[in-house]
Each structure stands twice: as structure tokens, then as C-alpha cells.
Design a protein around this motif. Structure first.
Motif, PDB file in Angstrom:
ATOM      1  N   ILE A   6      41.905  49.643  33.845  1.00 13.18           N
ATOM      2  CA  ILE A   6      41.065  48.467  34.339  1.00 13.18           C
ATOM      3  C   ILE A   6      42.036  48.314  35.607  1.00 13.18           C
ATOM      4  O   ILE A   6      43.026  48.090  35.705  1.00 13.18           O
ATOM      5  CB  ILE A   6      41.290  47.333  33.341  1.00 13.18           C
ATOM      6  N   PRO A   7      41.098  47.788  36.576  1.00  9.28           N
ATOM      7  CA  PRO A   7      41.845  47.706  37.968  1.00  9.28           C
ATOM      8  C   PRO A   7      42.568  46.376  38.059  1.00  9.28           C
ATOM      9  O   PRO A   7      42.140  45.326  37.174  1.00  9.28           O
ATOM     10  CB  PRO A   7      40.587  47.677  38.876  1.00  9.28           C
ATOM     11  N   VAL A   8      43.616  46.583  38.951  1.00 10.68           N
ATOM     12  CA  VAL A   8      44.507  45.476  38.973  1.00 10.68           C
ATOM     13  C   VAL A   8      44.329  44.861  40.461  1.00 10.68           C
ATOM     14  O   VAL A   8      44.715  45.574  41.352  1.00 10.68           O
ATOM     15  CB  VAL A   8      45.911  45.548  38.457  1.00 10.68           C
ATOM     16  N   ILE A   9      44.243  43.640  40.538  1.00 12.63           N
ATOM     17  CA  ILE A   9      43.919  43.032  41.914  1.00 12.63           C
ATOM     18  C   ILE A   9      45.320  42.288  41.945  1.00 12.63           C
ATOM     19  O   ILE A   9      45.528  41.136  41.246  1.00 12.63           O
ATOM     20  CB  ILE A   9      42.881  42.238  41.849  1.00 12.63           C
ATOM     21  N   THR A  10      45.903  42.612  43.183  1.00 15.67           N
ATOM     22  CA  THR A  10      47.301  41.773  43.363  1.00 15.67           C
ATOM     23  C   THR A  10      47.013  40.840  44.571  1.00 15.67           C
ATOM     24  O   THR A  10      46.439  41.428  45.723  1.00 15.67           O
ATOM     25  CB  THR A  10      48.409  42.771  43.702  1.00 15.67           C
ATOM     26  N   PHE A  30      37.027  37.909  49.059  1.00 13.71           N
ATOM     27  CA  PHE A  30      36.903  37.601  47.472  1.00 13.71           C
ATOM     28  C   PHE A  30      36.651  38.964  46.666  1.00 13.71           C
ATOM     29  O   PHE A  30      35.846  39.873  47.172  1.00 13.71           O
ATOM     30  CB  PHE A  30      35.782  36.827  47.306  1.00 13.71           C
ATOM     31  N   ARG A  31      37.459  39.291  45.651  1.00 12.01           N
ATOM     32  CA  ARG A  31      37.146  40.505  45.056  1.00 12.01           C
ATOM     33  C   ARG A  31      36.836  40.232  43.390  1.00 12.01           C
ATOM     34  O   ARG A  31      37.424  39.152  42.858  1.00 12.01           O
ATOM     35  CB  ARG A  31      38.812  40.943  44.863  1.00 12.01           C
ATOM     36  N   LEU A  32      35.854  40.992  43.024  1.00 10.33           N
ATOM     37  CA  LEU A  32      35.161  40.748  41.830  1.00 10.33           C
ATOM     38  C   LEU A  32      36.224  40.938  40.605  1.00 10.33           C
ATOM     39  O   LEU A  32      36.900  41.981  40.532  1.00 10.33           O
ATOM     40  CB  LEU A  32      33.950  41.742  41.541  1.00 10.33           C
ATOM     41  N   THR A  33      36.220  39.898  39.704  1.00  8.82           N
ATOM     42  CA  THR A  33      37.065  39.895  38.499  1.00  8.82           C
ATOM     43  C   THR A  33      36.569  40.104  37.241  1.00  8.82           C
ATOM     44  O   THR A  33      36.959  40.475  36.096  1.00  8.82           O
ATOM     45  CB  THR A  33      38.231  38.877  38.621  1.00  8.82           C
ATOM     46  N   TRP A  93      25.813  36.682  27.207  1.00  6.74           N
ATOM     47  CA  TRP A  93      25.343  37.743  28.155  1.00  6.74           C
ATOM     48  C   TRP A  93      26.537  38.619  28.030  1.00  6.74           C
ATOM     49  O   TRP A  93      27.369  38.727  27.334  1.00  6.74           O
ATOM     50  CB  TRP A  93      25.686  37.061  29.398  1.00  6.74           C
ATOM     51  N   ILE A  94      25.986  40.036  28.472  1.00  4.14           N
ATOM     52  CA  ILE A  94      26.900  41.130  28.386  1.00  4.14           C
ATOM     53  C   ILE A  94      28.025  41.473  29.608  1.00  4.14           C
ATOM     54  O   ILE A  94      27.343  41.401  30.694  1.00  4.14           O
ATOM     55  CB  ILE A  94      26.043  42.627  28.273  1.00  4.14           C
ATOM     56  N   PRO A  95      29.164  41.541  29.189  1.00  2.00           N
ATOM     57  CA  PRO A  95      30.083  41.864  30.047  1.00  2.00           C
ATOM     58  C   PRO A  95      29.927  43.112  30.756  1.00  2.00           C
ATOM     59  O   PRO A  95      29.575  44.113  30.073  1.00  2.00           O
ATOM     60  CB  PRO A  95      31.489  41.613  29.724  1.00  2.00           C
ATOM     61  N   THR A  96      29.828  43.264  32.036  1.00  2.00           N
ATOM     62  CA  THR A  96      29.704  44.382  32.901  1.00  2.00           C
ATOM     63  C   THR A  96      30.877  44.932  33.847  1.00  2.00           C
ATOM     64  O   THR A  96      30.724  46.124  34.209  1.00  2.00           O
ATOM     65  CB  THR A  96      28.632  44.304  33.776  1.00  2.00           C
ATOM     66  N   TRP A  97      31.959  44.061  34.043  1.00  2.00           N
ATOM     67  CA  TRP A  97      32.986  44.216  35.027  1.00  2.00           C
ATOM     68  C   TRP A  97      34.145  43.217  34.568  1.00  2.00           C
ATOM     69  O   TRP A  97      33.857  42.232  34.353  1.00  2.00           O
ATOM     70  CB  TRP A  97      32.684  44.233  36.414  1.00  2.00           C
ATOM     71  N   ARG A  98      35.229  43.906  34.575  1.00  2.00           N
ATOM     72  CA  ARG A  98      36.450  43.224  34.621  1.00  2.00           C
ATOM     73  C   ARG A  98      37.719  43.722  35.207  1.00  2.00           C
ATOM     74  O   ARG A  98      37.604  45.117  35.433  1.00  2.00           O
ATOM     75  CB  ARG A  98      36.971  42.860  33.109  1.00  2.00           C
ATOM     76  N   ALA A  99      38.583  43.162  35.788  1.00  2.45           N
ATOM     77  CA  ALA A  99      39.722  43.218  36.316  1.00  2.45           C
ATOM     78  C   ALA A  99      40.798  42.404  36.051  1.00  2.45           C
ATOM     79  O   ALA A  99      40.661  41.207  35.781  1.00  2.45           O
ATOM     80  CB  ALA A  99      39.432  43.500  37.997  1.00  2.45           C
ATOM     81  N   ASN A 100      42.171  42.786  36.001  1.00  2.79           N
ATOM     82  CA  ASN A 100      43.059  42.102  35.960  1.00  2.79           C
ATOM     83  C   ASN A 100      43.634  41.528  37.292  1.00  2.79           C
ATOM     84  O   ASN A 100      43.629  42.363  38.160  1.00  2.79           O
ATOM     85  CB  ASN A 100      44.387  42.758  35.084  1.00  2.79           C
ATOM     86  N   VAL A 101      44.174  40.210  37.284  1.00  2.00           N
ATOM     87  CA  VAL A 101      44.627  39.653  38.386  1.00  2.00           C
ATOM     88  C   VAL A 101      46.088  39.347  38.391  1.00  2.00           C
ATOM     89  O   VAL A 101      46.651  38.770  37.279  1.00  2.00           O
ATOM     90  CB  VAL A 101      43.893  38.361  38.794  1.00  2.00           C
ATOM     91  N   ARG A 102      46.872  39.834  39.326  1.00  2.00           N
ATOM     92  CA  ARG A 102      48.168  39.469  39.306  1.00  2.00           C
ATOM     93  C   ARG A 102      48.504  38.479  40.654  1.00  2.00           C
ATOM     94  O   ARG A 102      48.411  39.124  41.787  1.00  2.00           O
ATOM     95  CB  ARG A 102      49.128  40.715  39.395  1.00  2.00           C
ATOM     96  N   LEU A 103      48.956  37.495  40.476  1.00  2.00           N
ATOM     97  CA  LEU A 103      49.175  36.336  41.418  1.00  2.00           C
ATOM     98  C   LEU A 103      50.775  36.580  41.945  1.00  2.00           C
ATOM     99  O   LEU A 103      51.611  36.427  40.950  1.00  2.00           O
ATOM    100  CB  LEU A 103      48.726  35.179  41.263  1.00  2.00           C
ATOM    101  N   THR A 104      51.118  36.953  42.890  1.00  2.00           N
ATOM    102  CA  THR A 104      52.695  36.832  43.510  1.00  2.00           C
ATOM    103  C   THR A 104      52.919  35.676  44.308  1.00  2.00           C
ATOM    104  O   THR A 104      52.108  35.166  45.058  1.00  2.00           O
ATOM    105  CB  THR A 104      53.027  38.251  44.063  1.00  2.00           C
ATOM    106  N   ASP A 105      54.269  35.246  43.984  1.00  2.00           N
ATOM    107  CA  ASP A 105      54.531  34.413  45.256  1.00  2.00           C
ATOM    108  C   ASP A 105      54.929  34.687  46.603  1.00  2.00           C
ATOM    109  O   ASP A 105      55.248  36.236  46.738  1.00  2.00           O
ATOM    110  CB  ASP A 105      55.966  33.886  44.443  1.00  2.00           C
TER     111      ASP A 105
END
Length: 351
Positions: free
Chosen positions: A181-185, A322-325, A339-351
Motif C-alpha cells: 500500500i502506498p505511503v504518503i509522507t 493534495f494526494r489521494l488517501t 459504498w465500495i472502497p477503491t483506493w487507500r494509502a497510508n499517511v505519515r505526518l512528520t515534524d
């Protein structure tokens, strides 16, 4: 009858230049009275559809399964009139499952081996009925198309010909998929009170392509995106018209230079912001909402007022766009609010 829908939006999607990896949401397919789809991690979900002439009169059944080799089947049967106590699930006049329902939400939840057996029985049947402890019918659901929908899940998750398949059962031991699964930092923003003034927003609204669609009382909202090396940043949701249960917002970002002047530009999205048409010069989201704590912008577009069809998306601000999560979709206006999920990404917020 089978139909295929791209699982993100009912309108034409446009992408406005945000960087990042390719975003390809899953497709949603309809087989008679069932619709089915998987997200990019191959978590799949099949959903029953109600009679088009009485779209809220019946059961809602959702079968879901993750992609791993050991993932179990889960089935939820939603009957509004179901009370706590014994229940029976009957398929074509024969008992398929019995158990005890909890008092919390009127949903029969079936998991593991029982769910796999029930799924296989559904694939072979024509109609499923739920009754309570007194034998009172809670509702029925058509199983036309269920076999094709569940076979689709088997194929998407590489289970065809395996012992763990729902429909396409065979003697192979292995199946399932391993996915990344993609990770968005993104860096956490620190919102501040430095925002464009009313005069700047009025000037933007008058020059925007939304100008002709604004009518009656309008409300534009502005939020801080913190400060970057080039000055303060802001998010602007510009009113672009409304209908009975949907309102549209043109999405802009703004920068403040060292002299205090604000400049505005259409926000950048990596996927899915819908415009007025394919040549739209600005992205438009429906029922948009900003969550500052998670720096997430969400959109929720209903195909009709009862909310049984439409699309929803969530995006995280990564400092440039803006990145799709997350995304979900229901293209059939036939009673289902799952509704049927069609996309997911994990988000990592950093300081």
C-alpha cells in the motif's frame, strides 16, 4: 448483465499537476443484482442491490475479504427490523445458517468458516431470506449475480482453483496476494492566523470560472496551510454553486509574499478532482470539508438524497498539492449505503 464503472466519481475526473506516484483506483462492476469491487490493496467487497422499484425495501448484504492467503470471509446482513435474539438465514427455502443476533445495530455478522459456507450457498441460490426467532420475515435479497460477483473476488485475489475460493474452488493450496500500500509522507503544518482578507477573496470569486454559478447567499471558506520558505499559505474553498443535496467548491491555494500580497492558483491534485468539464481550469470538489488536525480535504458526492449512490474521496496536503488517501464508490442507486472502497494509502505526518 454486467457493467463496469471506474470506482472514483460519477463525473469526468481531471488531474491538476500534483507530483507523486500514479494513482489507479479499482474498478467497480455490476452483475445483475450485485455490485463488486476491490481497492488497490485487493481488499474486495460485494454488495447486494435492492429492487429498483422499491430501493429501500429489503436486506442489505455485504461480503468482504482481504487479499492475504489466510484472510477470512466476512458477511454482514443488515435488516432494520431485526432485534436481539435468534435468527435464521434461508436460501431457496433451505436453512443456510442460524445464530444469535446482538442488540447493537440490527446487523447479523458472520465470519470465518461460517461466512465461507454461507458465501458458497449464496453463489448457488436465487433468493436469501432472514427471519427472527419467531419465524417473522425480516427481509429478502436477490442472489441473481451473486455467483459472478463472488467469482470476481476469487479472480482478483488469485484464489481461482484453490480450496479457499468462494466459488472457483479447486485443489490448489495457495492463493491470495501480497500487496504494498502506498505511503504518503507529508510534513505537519502549523496553522496560523495569517489569511487572505475579504477583499482578496471577493476579487478571486469575481474572476473565477465559478462566478456565473454563484447565486443567492454564498459562503467561501479560508484555512491556513501554515508557512513555507516562501511565506504564508492558505486553502480557499470558493463557492461554485449548489443543488438540493450537493454543493460545489472551487479549490485554490494561496501564497503571501514579503509585501503582504496574496496570489491564488488552482490547487494541485494527483487524481480525481472534478471540474465542470474536461477542460475545467480549476478543480472542483463536492461537499468539501477540511480537517486541519489531519490536514485532510474530503469530498462526498451523492447521486441522490438518500445517499445510496455516489463517490467519496480524501486527500492529504503534502506541502505542494493534495494526494489521494482514500476513495469509495457506488454507481448503482439501488438502496445500498455501503459504498465500495477503491483506493487507500497510508499517511505519515512528520515534524
Amino acid at each position: 448483465m454486467q457493467s463496469t464503472l471506474i470506482g472514483l466519481t460519477l463525473l469526468a475526473a481531471i488531474s491538476v499537476g500534483a507530483p507523486g506516484q500514479t494513482v489507479t483506483p479499482g474498478e467497480v462492476q455490476t452483475f445483475k443484482d450485485w455490485t463488486v469491487g476491490c481497492d488497490n490493496g485487493f481488499i474486495c467487497q460485494a454488495v447486494s442491490l435492492m429492487d429498483e422499484t422499491a430501493p429501500m425495501d429489503g436486506l442489505e448484504v455485504v461480503l468482504s475479504r482481504s487479499a492475504s492467503q489466510t484472510a477470512a470471509v466476512a458477511i454482514n446482513i443488515d435488516g432494520d427490523d431485526l432485534k436481539a435474539g435468534k435468527y435464521r438465514v434461508v436460501i431457496d427455502g433451505r436453512l443456510a445458517l442460524s445464530g444469535t443476533a446482538s442488540a447493537d445495530d440490527g446487523v447479523v455478522k458472520v465470519n470465518g468458516v461460517d461466512a465461507l459456507r454461507l458465501g458458497r450457498a449464496m453463489a448457488k441460490g436465487r433468493q436469501m431470506t432472514l427471519t427472527d426467532s419467531l419465524g417473522k420475515e425480516i427481509g429478502t435479497v436477490s442472489l441473481a449475480g451473486a455467483s459472478a460477483a463472488l467469482r470476481y473476488i476469487d479472480a482478483q485475489q488469485n484464489r481461482v482453483g484453490t480450496k479457499a475460493a468462494i466459488v472457483a474452488v479447486g485443489n490448489k493450496m495457495r492463493g491470495g496476494k501480497s500487496v504494498n500500500i502506498p505511503v504518503i509522507t507529508a510534513r505537519k503544518i502549523a496553522p496560523n492566523d495569517v489569511l487572505p482578507d475579504t477583499a482578496a477573496i471577493v476579487a478571486l470569486s469575481e474572476s473565477s470560472p465559478c462566478a456565473d454559478d454563484r447565486f443567492g447567499s454564498t459562503q467561501d471558506t479560508v484555512y491556513s496551510l501554515g508557512s513555507g520558505p516562501d511565506g504564508a499559505r492558505a486553502l480557499v474553498l470558493l463557492n461554485c454553486g449548489a443543488g438540493a443535496y450537493n454543493y460545489s467548491s472551487g479549490i485554490y491555494t494561496a501564497r503571501r509574499n514579503e509585501t503582504g500580497k496574496w496570489t491564488f492558483e488552482p490547487a494541485k491534485f494527483d487524481y480525481g478532482a472534478t471540474g465542470f468539464d474536461n477542460e475545467s481550469s480549476i478543480p472542483v470538489l463536492v461537499n468539501a470539508d477540511w480537517d486541519a488536525a489531519n490536514q485532510t480535504l474530503s469530498s462526498y458526492s451523492k447521486g441522490r438524497g438518500i445517499g445510496d449512490c455516489g463517490s467519496s474521496e480524501s486527500y492529504v496536503w503534502d506541502g505542494a498539492g493534495f494526494r489521494l488517501t482514500a476513495a469509495s464508490f457506488m454507481g448503482e442507486c439501488r438502496g445500498s449505503t455501503d459504498w465500495i472502497p477503491t483506493w487507500r494509502a497510508n499517511v505519515r505526518l512528520t515534524d
